[in-house]
Design a protein around this motif. Structure first.
Motif, PDB file in Angstrom:
ATOM      1  N   GLY A 109      -6.552 -11.299  -1.516  1.00 24.84           N
ATOM      2  CA  GLY A 109      -6.798 -10.973  -0.241  1.00 24.84           C
ATOM      3  C   GLY A 109      -6.117  -9.909   0.267  1.00 24.84           C
ATOM      4  O   GLY A 109      -5.994  -8.520  -0.322  1.00 24.84           O
ATOM      5  N   ALA A 110      -5.579  -9.810   1.640  1.00 25.69           N
ATOM      6  CA  ALA A 110      -4.895  -9.091   2.314  1.00 25.69           C
ATOM      7  C   ALA A 110      -3.758  -8.429   1.613  1.00 25.69           C
ATOM      8  O   ALA A 110      -3.313  -7.239   1.804  1.00 25.69           O
ATOM      9  CB  ALA A 110      -4.345  -9.403   3.735  1.00 25.69           C
ATOM     10  N   ASN A 111      -2.992  -9.102   0.604  1.00 22.91           N
ATOM     11  CA  ASN A 111      -1.986  -8.543  -0.037  1.00 22.91           C
ATOM     12  C   ASN A 111      -2.415  -7.370  -0.744  1.00 22.91           C
ATOM     13  O   ASN A 111      -1.293  -6.376  -1.001  1.00 22.91           O
ATOM     14  CB  ASN A 111      -1.368  -9.467  -0.817  1.00 22.91           C
ATOM     15  N   GLY A 112      -3.557  -7.372  -1.338  1.00 24.16           N
ATOM     16  CA  GLY A 112      -3.747  -6.188  -2.126  1.00 24.16           C
ATOM     17  C   GLY A 112      -4.186  -4.974  -1.421  1.00 24.16           C
ATOM     18  O   GLY A 112      -4.312  -3.914  -1.951  1.00 24.16           O
ATOM     19  N   THR A 113      -4.069  -5.039   0.016  1.00 25.50           N
ATOM     20  CA  THR A 113      -4.402  -3.680   0.649  1.00 25.50           C
ATOM     21  C   THR A 113      -2.983  -3.048   0.754  1.00 25.50           C
ATOM     22  O   THR A 113      -2.914  -2.011   1.512  1.00 25.50           O
ATOM     23  CB  THR A 113      -4.810  -4.073   2.059  1.00 25.50           C
ATOM     24  N   VAL A 114      -1.781  -3.696   0.650  1.00 26.83           N
ATOM     25  CA  VAL A 114      -0.488  -2.875   1.051  1.00 26.83           C
ATOM     26  C   VAL A 114      -0.111  -2.191  -0.414  1.00 26.83           C
ATOM     27  O   VAL A 114       0.415  -2.661  -1.384  1.00 26.83           O
ATOM     28  CB  VAL A 114       0.626  -4.164   1.019  1.00 26.83           C
ATOM     29  N   THR A 115      -0.780  -1.081  -0.472  1.00 25.31           N
ATOM     30  CA  THR A 115      -0.664  -0.100  -1.537  1.00 25.31           C
ATOM     31  C   THR A 115       0.597   0.832  -1.455  1.00 25.31           C
ATOM     32  O   THR A 115       0.997   1.633  -2.470  1.00 25.31           O
ATOM     33  CB  THR A 115      -2.038   0.864  -1.577  1.00 25.31           C
ATOM     34  N   ALA A 116       1.223   0.781  -0.253  1.00 24.92           N
ATOM     35  CA  ALA A 116       2.508   1.479  -0.063  1.00 24.92           C
ATOM     36  C   ALA A 116       3.192   1.388   1.279  1.00 24.92           C
ATOM     37  O   ALA A 116       2.557   0.758   2.045  1.00 24.92           O
ATOM     38  CB  ALA A 116       2.142   3.076  -0.020  1.00 24.92           C
ATOM     39  N   PRO A 117       4.615   1.058   1.185  1.00 23.42           N
ATOM     40  CA  PRO A 117       5.336   0.937   2.315  1.00 23.42           C
ATOM     41  C   PRO A 117       5.046   1.937   3.547  1.00 23.42           C
ATOM     42  O   PRO A 117       4.946   3.200   3.230  1.00 23.42           O
ATOM     43  CB  PRO A 117       6.655   0.811   2.184  1.00 23.42           C
ATOM     44  N   SER A 118       4.916   1.497   4.821  1.00 19.62           N
ATOM     45  CA  SER A 118       4.670   2.397   5.939  1.00 19.62           C
ATOM     46  C   SER A 118       5.856   3.237   6.316  1.00 19.62           C
ATOM     47  O   SER A 118       7.122   2.587   5.884  1.00 19.62           O
ATOM     48  CB  SER A 118       4.012   1.906   7.102  1.00 19.62           C
ATOM     49  N   GLU A 119       5.820   4.110   7.207  1.00 27.76           N
ATOM     50  CA  GLU A 119       7.163   4.566   7.600  1.00 27.76           C
ATOM     51  C   GLU A 119       7.909   3.542   8.228  1.00 27.76           C
ATOM     52  O   GLU A 119       9.088   3.588   8.209  1.00 27.76           O
ATOM     53  CB  GLU A 119       7.022   5.896   8.666  1.00 27.76           C
ATOM     54  N   ALA A 120       7.274   2.700   9.201  1.00 32.50           N
ATOM     55  CA  ALA A 120       8.245   1.590  10.038  1.00 32.50           C
ATOM     56  C   ALA A 120       8.733   0.786   8.895  1.00 32.50           C
ATOM     57  O   ALA A 120       9.767   0.320   9.030  1.00 32.50           O
ATOM     58  CB  ALA A 120       7.065   0.938  10.997  1.00 32.50           C
ATOM     59  N   GLU A 121       7.941   0.380   7.905  1.00 28.56           N
ATOM     60  CA  GLU A 121       8.556  -0.468   6.819  1.00 28.56           C
ATOM     61  C   GLU A 121       9.780   0.172   6.137  1.00 28.56           C
ATOM     62  O   GLU A 121      10.760  -0.589   6.000  1.00 28.56           O
ATOM     63  CB  GLU A 121       7.570  -0.826   6.010  1.00 28.56           C
ATOM     64  N   LEU A 122       9.560   1.350   5.752  1.00 27.11           N
ATOM     65  CA  LEU A 122      10.780   2.061   5.209  1.00 27.11           C
ATOM     66  C   LEU A 122      11.912   2.227   6.132  1.00 27.11           C
ATOM     67  O   LEU A 122      13.336   1.930   5.562  1.00 27.11           O
ATOM     68  CB  LEU A 122      10.221   3.532   4.757  1.00 27.11           C
ATOM     69  N   GLU A 123      11.667   2.206   7.358  1.00 23.73           N
ATOM     70  CA  GLU A 123      13.090   2.152   8.196  1.00 23.73           C
ATOM     71  C   GLU A 123      13.741   1.012   8.208  1.00 23.73           C
ATOM     72  O   GLU A 123      14.856   0.739   8.483  1.00 23.73           O
ATOM     73  CB  GLU A 123      12.474   2.505   9.604  1.00 23.73           C
TER      74      GLU A 123
END
Length: 305
Positions: A109-123
């Motif tokens: 489901g939604a987990n499959g849409t997370v194909t890369a960490p965002s800039e905010a997540e990298l921070e």
């Protein structure tokens, strides 16, 4: 702080005397919906074990999304970085038998849409002491998060589940690998636990192979030969998320700078408490319960409810 870049699912759990064989229909004795997912489970386990935890992942726009967000928040997890995306949330269909064993089907489901960490997540990852990763998100996203954490000096703990081939660039960014005995055998092709541990230790500084009721094998930097840590002797009711409870508690012990053997014992005590309760996130013990267990004063399995 511990950050978790991972999955969040709604667990649809059926309890049966014995799991059905292919083509067989059996009658269950109970059914529950329980927020879970390996990432969310590890986040909740770490928060209950006493850490500051931030969760990074995605839920859908369905009815499960707000419920899972609320469960994380009520467990003390920071959900500021939890995305809401179009479509459905991840789900897991779980069958639990009367011996406490389980079989699981995960639909991303939604987990499959997370194909890369965002800039905010990298921070967030860069500010963390530890990053927890699993393989219920796309492998390219997990690899990118691990490499970013390594560059920032954040300790990376990987649970290689569901098991799949591990890219070299991912393994090269992992500090602590926690695999169960089946995952370790599948990754290395070596059914002997000690041989599998030695092969994995050649790539990763600290390797732990969990063995269920038989405890864990651990080989950490500077600790000599592999150490077998016994598990507390308990009656298992439901082993769902026991491994995630182990990893969440291990991360807390690592942040608190416990020695490797003490950290594994702490994690094992948390997992032993969790298997005495039904469910995933609902089974995870508090810090006070873990501390009492280690001190020999084990609370009743349902004390925290």
């Amino acid at each position: 702080m511990i950050s978790v870049f991972g999955s969040v699912n709604m667990d649809l759990v059926a309890y049966v005397e014995s799991a059905p064989a292919l083509g067989e229909t059996v009658t269950g004795r109970a059914f529950r919906t329980v927020p879970g997912g390996k990432g969310a489970n590890q986040a909740i386990a770490a928060a209950r074990a006493g850490a500051e935890v931030a969760f990074l992942g995605a839920v859908g726009e369905d009815a499960f999304g707000p419920q899972m967000r609320r469960t994380l928040a009520e467990s003390g997890v920071d959900v500021t970085g939890l995305r809401t995306v179009p479509g459905v949330s991840g789900i897991a269909q779980i069958v639990v038998d009367d011996q406490g064993g389980n079989s699981i089907i995960v639909v991303p489901g939604a987990n499959g849409t997370v194909t890369a960490p965002s800039e905010a997540e990298l921070e967030v990852i860069a500010r963390s002491d530890v990053l927890l990763l699993q393989l219920e998100l796309p492998i390219e996203a997990v690899t990118a998060a691990a490499r970013a954490a390594r560059a920032a000096g954040t300790t990376v703990i990987l649970t290689p589940a569901p098991v799949q081939p591990l890219p070299g660039e991912l393994l090269d960014a992992v500090d602590i690998l926690v695999a169960n005995e089946h995952e370790a055998a599948a990754i290395t092709g070596r059914p002997d636990h000690e041989e599998a541990l030695r092969e994995l230790k050649a790539r990763v500084d600290w390797v732990i192979i969990t063995l269920g009721s038989r405890g864990a094998l651990t080989a950490a930097p500077g600790t000599g030969p592999a150490l077998h840590v016994e598990a507390p002797k308990v009656r298992a009711v439901d082993t769902t998320a026991a491994g995630d409870t182990f990893v969440g508690a291990l991360a807390v012990a690592h942040v608190e700078r416990w020695s490797p053997d003490r950290a594994v014992r702490f994690a094992g005590a948390a997992a032993a408490l969790s298997v005495q309760r039904e469910g995933a996130s609902t089974s995870m013990p508090t810090r006070a319960e873990i501390d009492r267990s280690l001190a020999g004063d084990v609370p009743p399995p349902d004390e925290h409810r």
